[in-house]
Design a protein around this motif. Sequence first.
Motif, PDB file in Angstrom:
ATOM      1  N   TYR A  54       0.836  -1.197   0.000  1.00 20.07           N
ATOM      2  CA  TYR A  54       0.000   0.000   0.000  1.00 20.07           C
ATOM      3  C   TYR A  54       0.877   1.255   0.000  1.00 20.07           C
ATOM      4  O   TYR A  54       1.831   1.361   0.763  1.00 20.07           O
ATOM      5  N   SER A  56       0.420   5.672  -0.153  1.00 22.25           N
ATOM      6  CA  SER A  56      -0.522   6.788  -0.188  1.00 22.25           C
ATOM      7  C   SER A  56      -0.580   7.297  -1.625  1.00 22.25           C
ATOM      8  O   SER A  56       0.332   7.054  -2.416  1.00 22.25           O
ATOM      9  N   LYS A  57      -1.619   8.023  -1.956  1.00 20.08           N
ATOM     10  CA  LYS A  57      -1.758   8.502  -3.339  1.00 20.08           C
ATOM     11  C   LYS A  57      -0.576   9.376  -3.737  1.00 20.08           C
ATOM     12  O   LYS A  57      -0.092   9.306  -4.866  1.00 20.08           O
ATOM     13  N   LYS A  58      -0.086  10.183  -2.804  1.00 24.03           N
ATOM     14  CA  LYS A  58       1.060  11.053  -3.100  1.00 24.03           C
ATOM     15  C   LYS A  58       2.316  10.224  -3.372  1.00 24.03           C
ATOM     16  O   LYS A  58       3.014  10.450  -4.356  1.00 24.03           O
ATOM     17  N   LYS A  59       2.590   9.243  -2.512  1.00 23.78           N
ATOM     18  CA  LYS A  59       3.770   8.384  -2.719  1.00 23.78           C
ATOM     19  C   LYS A  59       3.628   7.559  -3.989  1.00 23.78           C
ATOM     20  O   LYS A  59       4.605   7.292  -4.685  1.00 23.78           O
ATOM     21  N   TRP A  79      -2.674   1.935  -6.312  1.00 23.67           N
ATOM     22  CA  TRP A  79      -1.992   2.534  -5.173  1.00 23.67           C
ATOM     23  C   TRP A  79      -2.308   1.765  -3.892  1.00 23.67           C
ATOM     24  O   TRP A  79      -1.614   1.899  -2.893  1.00 23.67           O
TER      25      TRP A  79
END
Length: 188
Positions: A54, A56-59, A79
């Motif tokens: 998993y 995060s959307k930013k990562k 993501w």
Amino acid sequence: MKRYKIFFDIEKEEQWLNEQLQKGYRCTNTSGFGVYTFEKTDKKYVMRLDYQDYLSKKKYEEYKGIYEDFGWHYINGSWLGGIQYWQKEDDNQNEIFSERQSKSNYYKRLMGYSSSLCVLLLFVSYLLFKDSGLYLTEGLWSMEGSLFWKALLFETPFALLRLLPALMLVFFGFSFYKAYRKYSMLKE
């Protein structure tokens, strides 16, 4: 062209996709249900698969940006985690893991994935077999003649379905072992 194929080994899946590329078919999409979409191409491509936990959307956007900066085209993934599909034109720099440490981290992620599935399947297998055996038909083993064979033949497909989690447990245990061996070799 669409092809249906299910893989439980990420490396065999990558190998098969690259074989399709050598035959002149470039992958344009994949689905979680084993459906691969291809189109005919004259260019030489290479495909690489990565497993990610998993993000995060930013990562996840950063992760995709790094690969795209090196010429990789994103085919499919999520993501939320799982297999990420990458493809690019063959330019003799075709590895997505540039160093030993990143390859080692990849196998470590695969080990985590396999071990979590093993724990889940062990729990499911325990729930299925804790109170009964493989066959649930009452008095099956005391039946005689054609009645026994009819009951046995009727019950066997259901017994095999009950056995499926245990078989998958063995498979994912083997997958964990393969990833562990490769991880250990990279650590030496």
